[in-house]
Design a protein around this motif. Sequence first.
Motif, short mmCIF file in Angstrom:
data_model
loop_
_atom_site.label_atom_id
_atom_site.label_comp_id
_atom_site.label_asym_id
_atom_site.label_seq_id
_atom_site.Cartn_x
_atom_site.Cartn_y
_atom_site.Cartn_z
N GLY A 126 0.83 -1.21 0.00
CA GLY A 126 0.00 0.00 0.00
C GLY A 126 0.86 1.25 0.00
N ASP A 127 1.92 1.25 0.83
CA ASP A 127 2.82 2.41 0.90
C ASP A 127 3.51 2.68 -0.44
OD1 ASP A 127 2.14 2.64 3.53
OD2 ASP A 127 4.18 2.45 4.33
N ALA A 128 3.94 1.59 -1.09
CA ALA A 128 4.67 1.75 -2.36
C ALA A 128 3.74 2.35 -3.42
CB ALA A 128 5.21 0.40 -2.83
N LEU A 129 2.51 1.86 -3.46
CA LEU A 129 1.55 2.38 -4.44
C LEU A 129 1.23 3.84 -4.14
CD1 LEU A 129 -0.79 -0.74 -4.47
CD2 LEU A 129 0.47 0.11 -6.45
N SER A 130 1.01 4.14 -2.85
CA SER A 130 0.67 5.52 -2.47
C SER A 130 1.81 6.48 -2.79
CB SER A 130 0.38 5.61 -0.96
OG SER A 130 -0.78 4.90 -0.64
N SER A 131 3.04 6.06 -2.49
CA SER A 131 4.18 6.95 -2.72
C SER A 131 4.32 7.29 -4.19
CB SER A 131 5.50 6.32 -2.27
OG SER A 131 5.42 5.95 -0.95
N GLN A 132 4.17 6.27 -5.03
CA GLN A 132 4.32 6.53 -6.46
C GLN A 132 3.18 7.38 -7.00
OE1 GLN A 132 6.93 6.33 -8.13
NE2 GLN A 132 6.03 6.95 -10.09
N SER A 133 1.99 7.15 -6.47
CA SER A 133 0.85 7.96 -6.89
C SER A 133 1.10 9.43 -6.51
CB SER A 133 -0.42 7.43 -6.22
OG SER A 133 -1.51 8.25 -6.54
N LEU A 134 1.62 9.65 -5.30
CA LEU A 134 1.92 11.03 -4.87
C LEU A 134 2.98 11.67 -5.76
CD1 LEU A 134 2.10 11.05 -0.95
CD2 LEU A 134 0.37 12.06 -2.44
N ASN A 135 4.01 10.89 -6.11
CA ASN A 135 5.05 11.44 -7.00
C ASN A 135 4.45 11.93 -8.30
OD1 ASN A 135 7.17 11.00 -5.30
ND2 ASN A 135 7.69 8.98 -6.17
N LEU A 136 3.56 11.11 -8.86
CA LEU A 136 2.94 11.49 -10.14
C LEU A 136 2.06 12.73 -9.95
CD1 LEU A 136 2.11 7.89 -11.38
CD2 LEU A 136 3.69 9.48 -12.49
N CYS A 137 1.31 12.79 -8.86
CA CYS A 137 0.47 13.97 -8.60
C CYS A 137 1.34 15.23 -8.53
CB CYS A 137 -0.30 13.83 -7.29
SG CYS A 137 -1.62 12.62 -7.37
#
Length: 370
Positions: free
Chosen positions: A223-234
Motif C-alpha cells: 500500500g505504501d509503495a503504491l501511495s508513494s508513487q501515486s503522490l510522486n505522479l500527482c
Amino acid sequence: MITDIRAAGVNNVRNVSHYIFGENSLDNLPSLLADRRKGLGDSIIFLVDEFFKDKNKILDRLHITNKDQLIIVDTGKEPTTTYINEIYSGLVNIDDPSRLVGVVGIGGGITLDTAKAVSNLLGNGGMAEDYQGWDLLTSPGLYKIGIPTISGTGSEATRTCVMTNAKNGLKLGMNSEYTIYDQLVLDPELTKTVPRSQYFYTGMDAYIHCTESLSGSYRNTIGDALSSQSLNLCRQVFLGNDMLSDRNRANLMVASYLGGCAIASSYVGVVHPFSAGLSVVLGLHHGVANCIALAALGEFYGTAKEELLTMAQAQDIDIPHGVCANLSEDQYDQLYKSTVVHEKPLTNALGPEYRNLLTRDKVYKIFSTM
Ligand code: ZN
C-alpha cells in the motif's frame, strides 16, 4: 505500525485483471466486446456519463449496435440504491435478459460506480441494498469494462461502488472482490475536455487518499509503495507548468489507478470524514470538498496542506472559502455527526480514542474555518 494487509480487513487482495493504457486505447473497445458477443442477438449495456450524451465523436467510437442497451447516467448527485434498482429492473424486463453479455461504464467516478453496481445485480439478482456492506455478493457480476474519463477517484481500481440508501440514509458500497472491473481501458485522451477546476479537484482526490494512507497506522509495504508513487505522479502534474499537457494527463490517470489500488489495502484518514460531512450536509462534490477540508486540517496534515495551496496557486485554481459561514446550530450538529461516524479512517489516523480528540467543540471549530 501494522505491516499486515489482513489488518486492514482484506484477506486476499484482488486487482483488475486486464488493462489497456495509452492514448486512443478507446479504439480497442470494439474488439474487446467482439470477444463477448458470441450470438447474433447478444447485447452490451453501455452506461455513459451524461457529459457525453451529445458528444458524438466519442459515442461513435463505442460502436453501439441496435441490439445494445444505452443508458445515460445521471451524475447530478451520487448514486442511490433506488437509482441502481431502477436501471436493473429496466434491463431484466427486456425481451431476453440472457442475451446481456457485458457492461461498459464510461465516465467519472459516479458512472464507474453505477456500472459496477448494475453488473453486480445482473450476476446476483435482488436489490442494491441487499449488498451494501462487506463481501455480501455470492456470484461474480456480469463481465464489465471500466473506462474512466476523469482522473483521481480511483474508482476504476477499487472493490467498492458507493451508493446511498435514501430510506435509512446509509451511504455504503458493495464492498466485494466481485465489484472489481474485469477490464479497464485507460485512455488519457478522454480527459482532454474536463474543465480545469474539476480536473484539479478530482485529481487531488488521489493525492489526498495517498497522503492519508501514508499518515495512518494501518500500513503495509505494498500500500505504501503504491501511495508513494501515486503522490510522486500527482506532484509532477500539479507542480508542473501545465497540468493538462498530454504527459500530465497520462500521469494523472496512472496516479488515480495506483491510488485506487493503494486504498484496497489501507484506509483514508481525517480529511475524508470531514469532506463527507461537507458532501452530506452542504451537497458539495467529493473532490472540491476534499480540498476545502484539507485546507482546514493543517493541524493534522501540515505539509500536505501547504503543498495543496502551492499546487492550487501554480495551476491558478481557487479553493472555495467561507462555505460554513452562516450555518445554523442544527447544520453544525449534522456536520459533526456525519464526520465522527467514520470510525475506521479516524481510528487509522488518530487511534481508537479519536472521539476524545475530535470533540464536538473541536469539530465545530474546524468547520467554522472552512
Ligand atoms: Zn476520495
